[in-house]
Scaffold this active site. Structure first.
Site, short mmCIF file in Angstrom:
data_model
loop_
_atom_site.label_atom_id
_atom_site.label_comp_id
_atom_site.label_asym_id
_atom_site.label_seq_id
_atom_site.Cartn_x
_atom_site.Cartn_y
_atom_site.Cartn_z
N ARG A 16 5.17 34.01 -15.58
CA ARG A 16 4.55 35.02 -14.74
C ARG A 16 5.55 36.12 -14.41
NH1 ARG A 16 0.31 38.05 -13.09
NH2 ARG A 16 0.18 38.27 -10.82
N GLU A 30 0.82 -1.21 0.00
CA GLU A 30 0.00 0.00 0.00
C GLU A 30 0.86 1.25 0.00
OE1 GLU A 30 -3.80 0.31 2.15
OE2 GLU A 30 -2.82 1.85 3.36
N GLN A 41 14.74 34.51 -5.73
CA GLN A 41 15.14 33.36 -4.92
C GLN A 41 13.98 32.79 -4.10
OE1 GLN A 41 18.54 34.38 -2.51
NE2 GLN A 41 19.98 33.85 -4.15
#
Length: 379
Positions: free
Chosen positions: A268, A242, A279
């Site tokens: 952007r 799992e 940064q």
């Protein structure tokens, strides 16, 4: 570094071809919070549900590593996190223990449906009171002649409202040790099994969740998976699979998220420069990349060791910690990088974040994993 062969790459590409259709309407599906039956039919047609199972049951006969590779590609391409989670639960919660520990009769009865997806599987471990302490479960299975009678209840059952077959763990001995638990197959229409209504959740909303109640639920002794008292062994095997299979899907999601954020950071512009040049943004992307690479390495390295028969108790715990917490931090960073847009539902990033919150909780909480590692340090 694993080098995938041509067959493995072809399987990965095969599932990738289904992902656009699997992702369609994922935002609306999340808002509705219902199991996507139409998408499940696509999952059936894709063949992914048969990956790790023997060909005699309709499976593809693939090993753990190949299964993980294909599931990672599912995570990369399919934007419906709940559907991905339902797939993993179905595969590892029912199919894996049946193939490893089931009798020939149980395999013949259930594995063909698991492989095809005609039968939907779920497993029932957790209880409201016992939580992370699985050995403290209160659901009992009492031997009465040729049958066992289940009494009690289970909580947080992924796929519960839609499942046809459940692997249920119950106490068959009053002691609290590992030999007190047994695993059973319980079919949906068994008298005395009461399936609760769907429970609303924060994320993974298309993976339906419910409670189960056992009111003198009588099942044949032949429904035992493995042997009476071997349930903890079955559960240990299931939890390894799992964690590896569920969280390799998460790394696929992390890969898609990172690529999307890098592209956005280049495009952007704020204060005259792409935001990736700052940064504060670039470092977030670096941390996302490191988290992804580290989680993938631990998951695949652990899978290699597991297939060699080595002790992977610590490896599984560390893998689960890294993958779940890296996915959560990655999802939060993505929302922050996209700013106000990341907060809007239409971008899908806030949905990713809600989905990721579950990771440090299910399959053993982060606290439980840290306790396990601490114990192996002798603490």
């Amino acid at each position: 570094m694993i080098r995938w062969n041509a067959d493995q790459l072809a399987l990965g590409e095969g599932i990738a071809q289904w992902c656009e259709e699997l992702s369609s309407g994922h935002l609306e599906g999340d808002a509705e919070g219902a199991f996507p039956w139409d998408k499940w039919k696509l999952i059936q047609r894709s063949g992914i549900l048969g990956l790790p199972f023997d060909e005699q049951w309709g499976g593809l006969g693939q090993d753990l590593l190949t299964t993980m590779h294909v599931l990672e590609r599912l995570g990369t391409g399919c934007r419906d996190g709940g559907l991905n989670f339902s797939v993993a639960t179905h595969l590892v919660g029912v199919g894996v223990p049946l193939q490893r520990f089931g009798s020939p009769e149980l395999k013949a009865r259930h594995l063909p449906g698991i492989c095809s997806g005609e039968t939907i599987g779920a497993h029932a471990i957790s209880e409201t009171e016992s939580g992370s302490d699985a050995l403290a479960m209160r659901t009992t299975a009492t031997r009465e002649g040729d049958d066992f009678v289940l009494r009690g209840g289970k909580s947080f059952i992924t796929n519960g409202p839609v499942a046809d077959v459940f692997v249920v763990y119950a106490r068959t001995h009053p002691s609290s040790g590992p030999l007190s638990i047994t695993a059973f197959v319980v079919e949906r229409d068994t008298p005395g099994l009461v399936i609760g209504p769907p429970v609303a959740t924060m994320g993974l909303r298309t993976a339906p969740l419910s409670e189960l109640h056992f009111d003198d639920c009588r099942i044949p002794a032949s429904a035992v998976i493995g042997r009476v008292g071997s349930g903890f062994l079955v559960l240990d095997h299931v939890m390894k699979w799992e964690i590896l299979c569920s969280f390799v899907i998460s790394t696929g999601q992390m890969r898609h998220r990172l690529d999307r954020c890098v592209e956005y950071a280049k495009e952007r512009v704020q204060f005259g420069s792409p935001i990736g040049s700052y940064q504060s943004i670039s470092h977030k992307l670096v941390e996302m990349s490191i988290g992804l690479d580290t989680a993938r390495k631990w998951l695949y390295d652990t899978a290699v060791r597991l297939t060699r028969g080595e002790n992977v108790t610590r490896d599984i715990a560390v893998s689960k910690l890294l993958a779940s917490e890296s996915n959560l931090s990655s999802a939060l960073a993505a929302v922050q990088i996209f700013g106000g847009s990341g907060y809007l539902a239409e971008y899908g990033l806030e949905k990713d974040l809600r989905d990721a919150v579950a990771g440090p909780i299910y399959s053993g909480t982060s606290e439980i994993q840290r306790n396990r590692v601490a114990a192996m340090l002798g603490l």
